[in-house]
Design a protein around this motif. Structure first.
Motif, mmCIF file in Angstrom:
data_model
loop_
_atom_site.group_PDB
_atom_site.id
_atom_site.type_symbol
_atom_site.label_atom_id
_atom_site.label_comp_id
_atom_site.label_asym_id
_atom_site.label_seq_id
_atom_site.Cartn_x
_atom_site.Cartn_y
_atom_site.Cartn_z
ATOM 1 N N GLY A 1 26.623 67.365 44.339
ATOM 2 C CA GLY A 1 26.605 66.541 43.144
ATOM 3 C C GLY A 1 26.808 65.070 43.434
ATOM 4 O O GLY A 1 26.957 64.289 42.518
ATOM 5 N N SER A 2 26.819 64.662 44.676
ATOM 6 C CA SER A 2 27.004 63.260 45.013
ATOM 7 C C SER A 2 25.667 62.634 45.350
ATOM 8 O O SER A 2 24.685 63.317 45.601
ATOM 9 C CB SER A 2 27.959 63.118 46.204
ATOM 10 O OG SER A 2 27.382 63.653 47.372
ATOM 11 N N SER A 3 25.627 61.307 45.345
ATOM 12 C CA SER A 3 24.419 60.577 45.688
ATOM 13 C C SER A 3 24.687 59.701 46.883
ATOM 14 O O SER A 3 25.833 59.445 47.240
ATOM 15 C CB SER A 3 23.974 59.715 44.498
ATOM 16 O OG SER A 3 24.945 58.717 44.225
ATOM 17 N N THR B 1 24.836 59.806 39.754
ATOM 18 C CA THR B 1 25.034 61.012 38.957
ATOM 19 C C THR B 1 25.918 60.703 37.761
ATOM 20 O O THR B 1 26.576 59.652 37.696
ATOM 21 C CB THR B 1 25.683 62.122 39.793
ATOM 22 O OG1 THR B 1 27.044 61.748 40.088
ATOM 23 C CG2 THR B 1 24.935 62.348 41.103
ATOM 24 N N ASP B 2 25.935 61.615 36.796
ATOM 25 C CA ASP B 2 26.734 61.383 35.588
ATOM 26 C C ASP B 2 28.210 61.219 35.923
ATOM 27 O O ASP B 2 28.875 60.307 35.417
ATOM 28 C CB ASP B 2 26.544 62.537 34.603
ATOM 29 C CG ASP B 2 27.225 62.275 33.266
ATOM 30 O OD1 ASP B 2 26.955 61.224 32.661
ATOM 31 O OD2 ASP B 2 28.038 63.121 32.836
#
Length: 312
Positions: free
Chosen positions: A92-94, A100-101
């Motif tokens: 879920g990380s960039s 990400t939200d």
């Protein structure tokens, strides 16, 4: 859902995937009132150090864990080990941060709460605000307060003036200990940690450290006052954000109120040991946390957060 989002990562130090040690076994923590030991309460760190609270349920116990290290708290106690966070995990990380939200939620509060204090600190206290950063890490990282593990949860290190957080593990803790995740709750966690930064800048930490050394029998009371003041400071920011139209609706504040109540030492003790021991509290009762959060929220004036007068 709050409107506090940002893609600006200028105040983010993204260390995810870099390692840094401390991610193996993690730091054990003690739920208030469990085990034996002296003043200080909260988590039990290596070397007999004790660490204090944070914001959401037991998450708040995990936040700002190094603050009581400066208070000279000590003693030994039985520890309970949290589940291990996946070392080096980046689900879920960039690559660039604030994409990400969840990243935008944390970037939003990092920037907005500091904008608030950049104006509020000179206005209410006559001193300038020192801009700092939120550090994202996975597994473990080095800090000015020593090696940190994901299992410590979000915390503020007074030695290097940085806020540390493992984003994924924070959400795991929320789901496990609070039952759900929400953006205002997550932003409340960070606002509480930045409240400890304000205490550091104002010299409150140093005064409490000295007071605790002079009168160790009241160290828990000082710890409670510190945590409640950070709650109140967070409430002042949320109140200001609400006045600027950054909360979607009036009911959204209930997320923060529920979180404030859920962190109470009394509720945690009842869940974990079936009895309440006020003498061992280091964070305050559910009612105290709700009251001080709402004091900040309603006044939007951090000078109203005189928790030391109320507790000590």
């Amino acid at each position: 859902m709050t409107k506090i989002r940002s893609t600006d990562s200028s105040h983010i130090d993204d260390r995810r995937g870099q390692g840094g040690g401390g991610g193996g076994g993690g730091f054990p923590f003690q739920i208030p009132g469990m085990g034996s030991g002296g003043g200080g309460g909260g988590m039990s760190l290596p070397g007999g150090l004790k660490a204090g609270g944070g914001i959401l349920g037991v998450i708040v116990l995990l936040a700002s864990i190094f603050l009581p290290k400066l208070l000279g708290a000590g003693g030994t106690s039985q520890a309970v080990q949290l589940p291990s966070a996946p070392a080096g995990s980046s689900v879920g990380s960039s690559a660039n941060g604030c994409v990400t939200d969840l990243e935008q939620i944390v970037c939003g509060v990092t920037n907005d709460v500091q904008d608030y204090w950049a104006a509020a600190l000179p206005k209410f206290y006559g001193t300038d605000y020192e801009v700092t950063e939120t550090v994202w890490f996975t597994g473990g990282t080095s800090t000015g307060c020593g090696q940190a593990s994901s299992e410590t949860g979000p915390f503020y290190c007074p030695a290097d003036h940085l806020v540390y957080i493992d984003l994924e593990f924070m959400q795991q803790l929320e789901n496990m200990l609070v039952g759900q995740t929400s953006d205002l709750a997550e932003q409340y966690i960070l606002a509480h940690e930045y409240g400890h930064h304000i205490q550091n800048l104002l010299g409150t930490n140093a005064k409490v450290q000295q007071a605790s050394q002079n009168d160790p029998s009241r160290a828990n009371q000082y710890s409670v006052a510190l945590e409640l003041q950070a709650d109140c400071f967070a409430g002042a920011w949320v109140g200001d954000a609400n006045a600027r139209g950054l909360l979607d609706n009036a009911n959204e504040i209930q997320e923060a109120i529920k979180a404030a109540e859920g962190v109470g030492d009394d509720r945690i003790q009842m869940k974990t040991q079936g009895r309440i021991d006020p003498e061992s509290w280091t964070h305050g009762s559910a009612e105290q946390r709700k009251t001080w959060f709402m004091t900040g929220f309603n006044s939007m004036d951090p000078r109203s957060c005189d928790t030391f007068k109320d507790v000590v």
